[in-house]
Design a protein around this motif. Structure first.
Motif, mmCIF file in Angstrom:
data_model
loop_
_atom_site.group_PDB
_atom_site.id
_atom_site.type_symbol
_atom_site.label_atom_id
_atom_site.label_comp_id
_atom_site.label_asym_id
_atom_site.label_seq_id
_atom_site.Cartn_x
_atom_site.Cartn_y
_atom_site.Cartn_z
ATOM 1 N N ARG A 502 -48.060 39.633 15.893
ATOM 2 C CA ARG A 502 -49.158 40.588 15.750
ATOM 3 C C ARG A 502 -48.729 42.002 16.145
ATOM 4 O O ARG A 502 -49.346 42.987 15.741
ATOM 5 C CB ARG A 502 -50.345 40.152 16.614
ATOM 6 N N LYS A 503 -47.651 42.109 16.922
ATOM 7 C CA LYS A 503 -47.165 43.423 17.359
ATOM 8 C C LYS A 503 -46.270 44.082 16.306
ATOM 9 O O LYS A 503 -45.939 45.269 16.442
ATOM 10 C CB LYS A 503 -46.376 43.268 18.657
ATOM 11 N N GLU A 504 -45.864 43.323 15.281
ATOM 12 C CA GLU A 504 -44.927 43.843 14.281
ATOM 13 C C GLU A 504 -45.629 44.786 13.298
ATOM 14 O O GLU A 504 -46.718 44.480 12.793
ATOM 15 C CB GLU A 504 -44.284 42.701 13.497
ATOM 16 N N ALA A 505 -44.965 45.921 13.017
ATOM 17 C CA ALA A 505 -45.488 46.836 12.002
ATOM 18 C C ALA A 505 -45.373 46.162 10.634
ATOM 19 O O ALA A 505 -44.387 45.502 10.330
ATOM 20 C CB ALA A 505 -44.682 48.135 12.013
ATOM 21 N N GLY A 506 -46.382 46.340 9.811
ATOM 22 C CA GLY A 506 -46.391 45.726 8.484
ATOM 23 C C GLY A 506 -47.116 44.399 8.446
ATOM 24 O O GLY A 506 -47.356 43.856 7.367
ATOM 25 N N ILE A 507 -47.472 43.850 9.619
ATOM 26 C CA ILE A 507 -48.263 42.620 9.689
ATOM 27 C C ILE A 507 -49.674 42.989 10.119
ATOM 28 O O ILE A 507 -49.887 43.508 11.217
ATOM 29 C CB ILE A 507 -47.641 41.593 10.665
ATOM 30 N N GLN A 508 -50.631 42.756 9.253
ATOM 31 C CA GLN A 508 -52.006 43.157 9.524
ATOM 32 C C GLN A 508 -52.747 42.166 10.407
ATOM 33 O O GLN A 508 -53.727 42.529 11.062
ATOM 34 C CB GLN A 508 -52.766 43.334 8.207
ATOM 35 N N GLY A 509 -52.298 40.931 10.404
ATOM 36 C CA GLY A 509 -52.975 39.937 11.227
ATOM 37 C C GLY A 509 -52.256 38.603 11.183
ATOM 38 O O GLY A 509 -51.521 38.311 10.244
ATOM 39 N N VAL A 510 -52.468 37.796 12.216
ATOM 40 C CA VAL A 510 -51.906 36.445 12.285
ATOM 41 C C VAL A 510 -52.999 35.517 12.816
ATOM 42 O O VAL A 510 -53.636 35.808 13.835
ATOM 43 C CB VAL A 510 -50.672 36.373 13.210
ATOM 44 N N SER A 511 -53.188 34.418 12.102
ATOM 45 C CA SER A 511 -54.146 33.406 12.536
ATOM 46 C C SER A 511 -53.444 32.061 12.592
ATOM 47 O O SER A 511 -52.594 31.763 11.760
ATOM 48 C CB SER A 511 -55.335 33.326 11.567
ATOM 49 N N VAL A 512 -53.789 31.269 13.584
ATOM 50 C CA VAL A 512 -53.241 29.913 13.693
ATOM 51 C C VAL A 512 -54.354 28.946 13.318
ATOM 52 O O VAL A 512 -55.358 28.826 14.033
ATOM 53 C CB VAL A 512 -52.735 29.621 15.118
ATOM 54 N N GLY A 513 -54.192 28.288 12.194
ATOM 55 C CA GLY A 513 -55.222 27.365 11.731
ATOM 56 C C GLY A 513 -54.945 26.862 10.327
ATOM 57 O O GLY A 513 -53.983 27.275 9.680
ATOM 58 N N TRP A 514 -55.795 25.971 9.864
ATOM 59 C CA TRP A 514 -55.642 25.397 8.525
ATOM 60 C C TRP A 514 -56.040 26.419 7.473
ATOM 61 O O TRP A 514 -57.045 27.127 7.630
ATOM 62 C CB TRP A 514 -56.512 24.166 8.380
ATOM 63 N N GLU A 515 -55.263 26.487 6.398
ATOM 64 C CA GLU A 515 -55.592 27.403 5.320
ATOM 65 C C GLU A 515 -56.925 27.001 4.678
ATOM 66 O O GLU A 515 -57.299 25.824 4.681
ATOM 67 C CB GLU A 515 -54.474 27.430 4.272
ATOM 68 N N PRO A 516 -57.672 27.964 4.119
ATOM 69 C CA PRO A 516 -59.021 27.664 3.609
ATOM 70 C C PRO A 516 -59.028 26.632 2.480
ATOM 71 O O PRO A 516 -59.844 25.719 2.466
ATOM 72 C CB PRO A 516 -59.519 29.031 3.104
ATOM 73 N N MET A 517 -58.114 26.779 1.535
ATOM 74 C CA MET A 517 -58.105 25.913 0.353
ATOM 75 C C MET A 517 -56.750 25.225 0.265
ATOM 76 O O MET A 517 -55.714 25.871 0.211
ATOM 77 C CB MET A 517 -58.352 26.748 -0.909
#
Length: 814
Positions: A502-517
């Motif tokens: 999450r601290k990296e430039a160019g990464i807008q967000g990180v989530s840990v979880g199951w993908e929606p579809m």
């Protein structure tokens, strides 16, 4: 070389353009049929060499969850013991229980550890009585005499022990999952035919006492096969199995005092149908669809018919040019029989050349259709079946293609030539009408395929472009390998990694979880017990394990309430609109604060409602879903990249990989863009679309070859008319337009006929999609325009050539 043979080759060389067109048209169709034959024969050959295949059945489990009927390839583990003890009419009960193996250690001076592989089952000696293997070492009686024994196939034994002979492997020790030590007690030769019995290692399945609750479980990897001597007894056997299972189910219900919310039944599936049971849910089992196989057979037959029609049209187009030589031969004493034999010989030679050319085209087709070719097909060459198939094609196409032209040319009357009649007059004036009908038929088929390709492409584009209720763009998925999840050294380290990313430039967000579809899902029966309802409301809900960044990362719309709060375990829910309706709430806002939970589990409040989003492919409706926190089950990193700077993505992913290897061991980092993952969910539809596109191209090419032949014929027939028109002042453009207008009429007629056929076929195909496009009128107009443009390009050369001909020569030559 005989005189007749020389005559045949001389005629083919003299008309080499038509010979080339015929060979090309037939070669394309034969190569397509060749590929189809290989696919279909391979799929239908599964377990053909298994003795008494007609007497072997699988038990599959039917289930109804949330009013949806499904079939599972597994059964309750204790069922096989109950059948052996209480069910009559069964000769042999064969359990084949899949085993999870994470690693195998081959002990030695330098122990070798092999990780993550498949093909391990637990069974007993009845398995080898049902599926006869060739024993290279040991035998079924001794191999299953001790519970710690294991039997290996030859290929698996070589991967473990190299070139050691099978006899030398008896007594060797293997260590499974770091603790389960087993002794090699037998080695069998791998089955050399297509089969669903793909296991490579066989553990001993020892009898055990099962808990009553295990009778209510269904494990997809626990399979049971039955050998029934008299197939007429299957209904009686099935009734006994159903009665036994119901008795155990009812006993468990009485003991636990839990309501029975799942409907379950069993079905005896003949082994000969098992490979085609696409409706039965099984992981990592490749199956074939019988309707698809029948469709391929029909497609192959259709392409051969189109090629034969094309040959007939091109051959009969040569009748006027060959009429004089045929008439002279008849005057000199040749009979109809010798003419028919010559024409059939010419056809045979052309078909033989086409078969030769199809070898190369078939190789090209295999490379183009890589995703469609079944795994393992090339390893099973088909033996004599291929030769029989090609011989049948050679004979059948020769008779179908050459029969009518041979008969037509044998009817030419030499007296007509002496009297100055045209070949068309004495060969029957209605023949040109028949050829037009055949051309219309070809273009009807071509236009059906054009419409089909257009609609299939539109539907696939719709499935990928439609608003799915979440933003899938610029999302990268990274799964933590299963072996690392179970390793205490790396447990929960992916949460630390997520914070670093999450601290990296160019990464807008990180989530840990199951993908929606995705094709992966879990579901449970949830209930709501409110004071305002008399009976609890129960409904099956899909479960998604997520964190607090999930809704924001996927840009899901909260229609009521708030997001989840940080937690390691479930203590509240966010549900979708479908779940609101399913649980009986009148609106999203009313659902807020209501306590829901899984049966016999703790209840937690609904704190938010998100707009509906797709969890599965477009064949399935949007189902109720609950988002919840469960740290132990959240194992996928969802990384949102900066969508405005795609050129920097690879650089960002390289940095992510470096951070990964700062925590995890080398070689464990793999990623996929989410949109690519979604594309794989429609692999079958893309393969169908690819087949239809290929069939469309073949149909158009063959139809155009036939159209070219008809253009040559009509231009020859109207040579005198064209000459007179030019003498009277007609322009080249006017004459070319006159000739092409006839063909455009044929294409228009074909469009009228093809439209309802294409609409019916594609509407039937779209029925499998819950979310689908509408079939619009412009699709048929566009199809007709494509066909007309192709037809105009095909005949324009011949039309312009006829219009440019010297009128004096035209009038003199007729």
């Amino acid at each position: 070389m005989s005189l007749q043979t020389r005559t045949v080759f001389r005629q083919l060389w003299r008309q080499r353009l038509f010979t080339l067109l015929n060979v090309l048209g037939l070669a394309i169709s034969i190569s397509a049929c060749w590929v189809i034959y290989r696919i279909v024969s391979y799929e239908y050959s599964f377990d053909d060499q298994l003795p008494q295949k007609a007497h072997i059945y699988r038990i599959v489990t039917g289930l109804i969850f949330d009013e949806k009927e499904t079939y599972n390839g597994g059964v309750s583990a204790p069922l096989y013991q109950g059948i052996r003890e209480q069910v009559t009419g069964v000769d042999r009960v064969v359990p084949v229980f899949g085993q999870w193996v994470n690693s195998v250690e081959i002990p030695g001076p330098k122990p070798v550890v092999i990780e993550e592989f498949k093909g391990v089952v637990a069974t007993d000696a009845t398995y080898f009585a049902m599926v006869p293997y060739t024993w290279l070492a040991g035998n079924a009686a001794t191999a299953f005499s001790a519970p710690e024994n294991v039997v290996l196939t030859e290929s698996r034994a070589k991967s473990y022990f190299g070139s050691l002979k099978p006899e030398a492997l008896i007594g060797k020790v293997l260590l499974y999952n770091g603790k389960d030590q087993r002794t090699v007690a037998g080695v069998v030769k791998d089955l050399d035919y297509p089969t669903e019995f793909t296991a490579r290692e066989f553990f001993v399945l020892s009898p055990k006492t099962y808990k009553l609750a295990e009778w209510t479980n269904t494990n997809g990897s626990d399979k049971v096969y039955l050998h029934i001597a008299n197939p007429a007894d299957t209904a009686r056997v099935l009734a006994q199995i159903s009665s036994l299972a119901k008795q155990k189910w009812d006993e468990n219900t009485r003991q636990t005092n839990l309501p029975s919310i799942v409907k379950r039944w069993f079905k005896l599936l003949p082994l000969e149908d098992s490979h085609f049971s696409t409706y039965v849910g099984e992981r990592e089992v490749r199956k074939a669809s019988k309707p698809v196989m029948k469709g391929l057979i029909g497609l192959g037959a259709l392409l051969i018919i189109l090629a034969c029609i094309n040959y007939i049209n091109l051959s009969t187009a040569l009748v006027p040019q060959r009429s004089r030589s045929i008439g002279v031969r008849k005057i000199l004493g040749s009979n109809s029989g010798s003419l028919i034999r010559q024409i059939l010989t010419e056809t045979f030679v052309i078909v033989l050349l086409a078969v030769g050319c199809s070898f190369l085209l078939t190789k090209l087709a295999y490379s183009f259709l890589g995703d469609i070719i079944p795994d393992g097909m090339h390893e099973h060459a088909g033996g004599w079946g291929i030769l029989y198939f090609l011989a049948a094609l050679l004979a059948g196409i020769t008779l179908l293609s050459g029969g009518y032209p041979a008969w037509l040319m044998s009817k030419i009357k030499p007296i007509g030539l002496v009297q100055g009649q045209s070949a068309l007059q004495f060969s029957g004036g209605s023949r040109i009408g028949l050829r037009k009908v055949l051309i219309v038929f070809q273009f009807v088929i071509a236009q059906v395929f054009i419409v089909g390709a257009l609609i299939m492409g539109s539907q696939l584009n719709y499935t990928l472009k439609k608003d799915m209720g979440f933003d899938k763009e610029a999302v990268v998925l990274v799964n933590v390998p299963w072996k690392l999840q179970r390793d205490s050294l790396y447990r929960n380290r992916h949460f630390v990694l997520a914070e670093e990313l999450r601290k990296e430039a160019g990464i807008q967000g990180v989530s840990v979880g199951w993908e929606p579809m995705s094709s992966r899902y879990a579901s449970s029966m949830f209930e709501y017990r409110g004071a305002e309802v008399e009976e609890p409301t129960r409904r099956q809900l899909f479960k998604k394990y997520v964190d607090t960044a999930y809704i924001r990362l996927y840009n899901m719309q909260l229609v009521a309430g708030r997001n989840l709060r940080p937690a390691d375990t479930t203590n509240e829910y966010v549900i979708n609109e479908a779940a609101v309706r399913a649980l009986g709430f009148s609106s999203p806002r009313e659902a807020l604060g209501k306590l829901i939970g899984q049966l016999s589990g703790q209840r937690f409040p609904v704190v938010g409602v998100v707009k509906d989003f797709h969890q599965q492919d477009f064949h399935t409706s949007i189902d109720p879903v609950a988002l919840m926190a469960e740290k132990s089950d959240a194992i996928t990193l969802n990384i949102k990249l900066n969508g405005t700077e795609p050129a920097k993505w690879q650089q960002i992913l390289k940095k992510a990989e470096q951070k990964w290897y700062g925590i995890y061991p080398p070689g464990s980092f793999t990623y996929k863009f989410y949109d690519e993952t979604l594309n794989t969910m429609y692999k079958q539809e893309r393969n169908q679309s690819k087949l239809v596109n290929l069939a469309m191209i073949i149909a158009i090419v063959i139809s155009c070859l036939g159209l070219f032949g008809l253009a040559v014929l009509i231009a020859f027939q109207r040579t005198r008319e064209i000459g007179i028109r030019k003498v009277l002042g007609a322009t080249v453009a006017g004459i070319a337009q006159m000739l092409m207008s006839d063909f455009l009429k044929l294409i228009f007629i074909a469009l009228i006929i093809a439209s309802p056929i294409a609409w019916w076929a594609m509407d039937h195909w779209l029925e499998d999609f819950v979310y689908r496009i509408r079939i619009e009128w412009w699709m048929f107009v566009l199809s007709g325009m494509v066909a007309m443009i192709v037809a105009m390009l095909t005949v324009s050369f011949q039309a312009i050539r006829a219009a440019l001909a010297n009128p004096v020569k035209s009038l003199r030559s007729v």
